[in-house]
Every structure is written in structure tokens, then in C-alpha cells.
Design an enzyme around this catalytic site. Structure first.
Site, mmCIF file in Angstrom:
data_model
loop_
_atom_site.group_PDB
_atom_site.id
_atom_site.type_symbol
_atom_site.label_atom_id
_atom_site.label_comp_id
_atom_site.label_asym_id
_atom_site.label_seq_id
_atom_site.Cartn_x
_atom_site.Cartn_y
_atom_site.Cartn_z
ATOM 1 N N GLY A 259 2.875 -1.210 4.339
ATOM 2 C CA GLY A 259 2.911 0.217 4.037
ATOM 3 C C GLY A 259 4.339 0.676 3.803
ATOM 4 N N GLY A 260 4.963 1.190 4.853
ATOM 5 C CA GLY A 260 6.293 1.799 4.746
ATOM 6 C C GLY A 260 7.313 0.952 4.002
ATOM 7 C CB SER B 223 5.256 -2.240 11.948
ATOM 8 O OG SER B 223 4.775 -0.928 12.214
ATOM 9 C CD GLU C 268 -2.911 5.335 6.722
ATOM 10 O OE1 GLU C 268 -2.881 5.455 5.483
ATOM 11 O OE2 GLU C 268 -1.987 4.788 7.371
ATOM 12 C CD GLU D 274 -3.474 -2.991 7.140
ATOM 13 O OE1 GLU D 274 -2.314 -3.120 6.751
ATOM 14 O OE2 GLU D 274 -4.182 -2.019 6.845
ATOM 15 C CG ASN E 82 -1.679 1.249 1.422
ATOM 16 O OD1 ASN E 82 -1.794 2.044 0.494
ATOM 17 N ND2 ASN E 82 -2.233 1.445 2.613
ATOM 18 C CD1 TRP E 83 3.421 0.882 -2.797
ATOM 19 C CD2 TRP E 83 3.380 1.903 -4.786
ATOM 20 N NE1 TRP E 83 4.029 0.047 -3.710
ATOM 21 C CE2 TRP E 83 4.019 0.647 -4.939
ATOM 22 C CE3 TRP E 83 3.240 2.718 -5.920
ATOM 23 C CZ2 TRP E 83 4.515 0.192 -6.168
ATOM 24 C CZ3 TRP E 83 3.734 2.263 -7.145
ATOM 25 C CH2 TRP E 83 4.365 1.026 -7.252
ATOM 26 C CE LYS E 84 0.201 3.323 4.756
ATOM 27 N NZ LYS E 84 0.117 3.465 6.194
ATOM 28 C CG HIS F 161 -5.694 1.582 5.048
ATOM 29 N ND1 HIS F 161 -5.246 2.575 5.894
ATOM 30 C CD2 HIS F 161 -4.678 0.705 4.919
ATOM 31 C CE1 HIS F 161 -3.999 2.309 6.245
ATOM 32 N NE2 HIS F 161 -3.624 1.179 5.667
ATOM 33 N N GLY G 11 2.376 1.757 10.826
ATOM 34 C CA GLY G 11 3.308 2.871 10.733
ATOM 35 C C GLY G 11 3.962 3.246 12.046
HETATM 36 C C1 PEP Z 1 -0.677 -0.105 6.056
HETATM 37 O O1 PEP Z 1 -0.768 1.102 5.895
HETATM 38 O O2 PEP Z 1 -1.552 -0.859 5.581
HETATM 39 C C2 PEP Z 1 0.450 -0.612 6.815
HETATM 40 C C3 PEP Z 1 0.401 -1.840 7.235
HETATM 41 O O3 PEP Z 1 1.480 0.255 7.052
HETATM 42 P P1 PEP Z 1 2.912 -0.099 7.732
HETATM 43 O O4 PEP Z 1 3.407 -1.359 7.075
HETATM 44 O O5 PEP Z 1 3.770 1.078 7.422
HETATM 45 O O6 PEP Z 1 2.649 -0.306 9.174
#
Ligand code: PEP
Length: 271
Positions: free
Chosen positions: A254-255, A233, A111, A182, A14-16, A109, A188
Site C-alpha cells: 500500500g503506502g 507495511s 478495507e 494481509e 495498491n494505490w487505494k 481487501h 498501514g
Molecule cells: C494494503 O493496503 O494492501 C497494504 C498492504 O497497505 P500497507 O502496505 O500500507 O500496509
């Protein structure tokens, strides 16, 4: 590798709100090249992958991945609207997502839920529209830290899951769903659920999916074919332990998905 239940793991990025089309193209190219390169020891059958870029790059990335033969690649939007068209400034419809060459969409998601205040009902309506349009819908669910601390994790996750799939009245529609668990407190933050914590929730989600299949006239065993991803994470150094859990069938990242080496390192954790 496949899991003991023959579910092929899926590692989805997920590049956000990151990457221009050019940056996204370079990132996806580096990952696809890594998968193709024999020197990273990557086995094509090890996992499926997914890219969820910003909408501005969707068609570009889908085009890049269309001919790729190294593994199955999902390319999807990060969100879409439940309506098919109309006066919804700034929104995307399922037809637009499909027209980009995309085959998937992330919905619910954290967010979207907690920054943009999307409700369970809205997310359920989007799920119905997405699946009816033929998209693979990744339904994200997860509790906030205060909900976990109050012992309400399963209540929250069950409610989000139930509302997310409510409009999918046929078993064949449920088969188009991927669930991503999640925990909000792990997204994050660098703080990951332990493999045991994650497995406990994934196992309960699979139970609930079994009941959902039965309610729709299918065998409870159909739940074994649904992929449940963990997100929060995930990094190359914790992926393998998480992915070895019985009901963890991949990761939503994500990251670490913004760095080709990290993403490939997580894929390597599939076995
Ligand atoms: C996400 O945004 O779906 C996510 C899991 O982010 P991260 O891996 O950065 O925690």
C-alpha cells in the site's frame, strides 16, 4: 529470481484512493523507467509487478504498461461488482475492467471487508465473476488483531479463502487466483508480521489450496504454482527477509507503492 518452486515473485502496488491520472502516470513511469534502467541493477526476470490504481486511471495506466517489455506488468482494478451490468450506481463490472485494458482485480481487501462491510459470500461471487471473465483475481484474506490474539487466525483465513474460491469449481479456474495474506493489524500501521508469522499462515494457505485442487480433480501439487503474496507495511528494509520465506511469493504494497524508489526497493528484495 524465482522461488525454489519456480514461482516468479509479484510485487503489486495498491494505490487505494490516491493519485490523479497525471500523478499515477508519473508514478508508473518512474517505476517502469527504474526497472528498465541498468544502473539500478534490476534484472527483468527478478519479478513481475502490478499496479492497482483508482478506477479513474485504470485505462491510462494500462495503456502506459501495454508495451512495456522489462517485466510482466499486471494492471488491475481495486474492486468490482459481481453482476455484469445493471442498476448499481458507482460500481464497475468485469467487462468495464477488461475494456480498460486491465487483466486483474483485487478482491476482498480488508478495507472493502471492514469499512464497506463486504461479506465472504459477496467476495466469493465477485471472484467467480472475475475469473469467469478471464481476469487474474487477487483474493485478499487476513485476520484482525483480536482474532489473532484469540488464536483464531487460521480459522478466519481458512473461512475467507474457502468462501473466496467456492464458486471456482474447476482446477483451471483456481489457477487464475493469486492469494494475498494481509493481516489487518499490519496494514498501514507500520507493524509487520514477522517472517515466521507470515510463513506459518502462507504454508497453511498452500495446504488448503492443495486440498482445493484435489477436490476439483487435480493433483495436490498444483498448489505449488499458486502465488501467495504477503501484505502489511512492506518496505524496502523488510522486503527481502519476508520474500525469502518458502511460501511468500511477493508482496501487496500500500503506502510504499506510492513512492517509486520505495516500490523499486521492494522489488530489489526479490533477489
Ligand atoms: C494494503 O493496503 O494492501 C497494504 C498492504 O497497505 P500497507 O502496505 O500500507 O500496509
Amino acid at each position: 529470481m524465482t522461488t525454489s518452486n519456480n514461482r516468479i515473485p509479484l510485487i503489486a502496488g495498491n494505490w487505494k484512493m490516491n493519485t490523479t491520472p497525471e500523478e499515477g502516470h508519473a508514478l508508473a513511469t518512474a517505476i517502469l523507467d527504474g526497472i528498465s534502467a541498468k544502473d539500478v541493477g534490476f534484472s527483468a526476470s527478478r519479478c513481475d509487478i502490478g499496479f492497482y490504481p483508482p478506477a479513474t486511471s485504470l485505462a491510462f495506466i494500462a495503456g502506459l504498461c501495454a508495451e512495456f517489455e522489462g517485466c510482466k506488468v499486471y494492471v488491475g482494478a481495486q474492486n468490482m461488482h459481481a453482476e455484469e451490468s445493471g442498476a448499481f450506481t458507482g460500481e464497475l463490472s468485469s467487462a468495464m475492467v477488461l475494456a480498460c485494458g486491465s487483466d486483474s482485480v483485487l478482491l476482498g481487501h480488508s478495507e472493502r471487508r471492514h469499512i464497506f462491510n463486504e461479506t465472504d459470500t459477496e467476495i466469493g461471487a465477485k471472484m467467480k465473476t472475475a475469473v469467469e471473465a478471464g481476469l487474474t483475481a487477487v483474493l485478499c484474506v487476513g485476520e484482525k488483531i483480536e482474532e489473532r490474539d484469540a488464536g483464531n487466525t487460521m480459522e478466519v483465513v481458512n473461512r475467507q479463502l474457502e468462501a473466496g474460491i467456492e464458486g471456482l469449481t474447476e482446477a483451471a479456474q483456481l489457477e487464475k487466483v493469486i492469494v494475498a495474506y494481509e493481516p489487518v493489524w499490519a496494514i498501514g500501521t507500520g507493524r509487520t508480521a514477522t517472517p515466521e508469522q507470515a510463513q506459518e499462515v502462507h504454508g497453511a494457505i498452500r495446504e488448503q489450496l492443495g486440498a482445493a485442487f484435489e477436490k476439483r480433480g487435480a493433483e495436490v501439487g498444483a498448489r505449488e504454482d499458486i502465488r501467495i503474496l504477503y501484505g502489511g507495511s512492506v518496505k524496502p528494509d523488510n522486503a527481502s527477509e519476508l520474500l525469502s520465506q518458502t511460501d511468500i511469493d511477493g508482496a501487496l504494497v500500500g503506502g510504499a507503492s506510492l513512492d517509486a524508489a520505495s516500490f523499486l526497493g521492494i522489488c530489489e528484495g526479490c533477489g
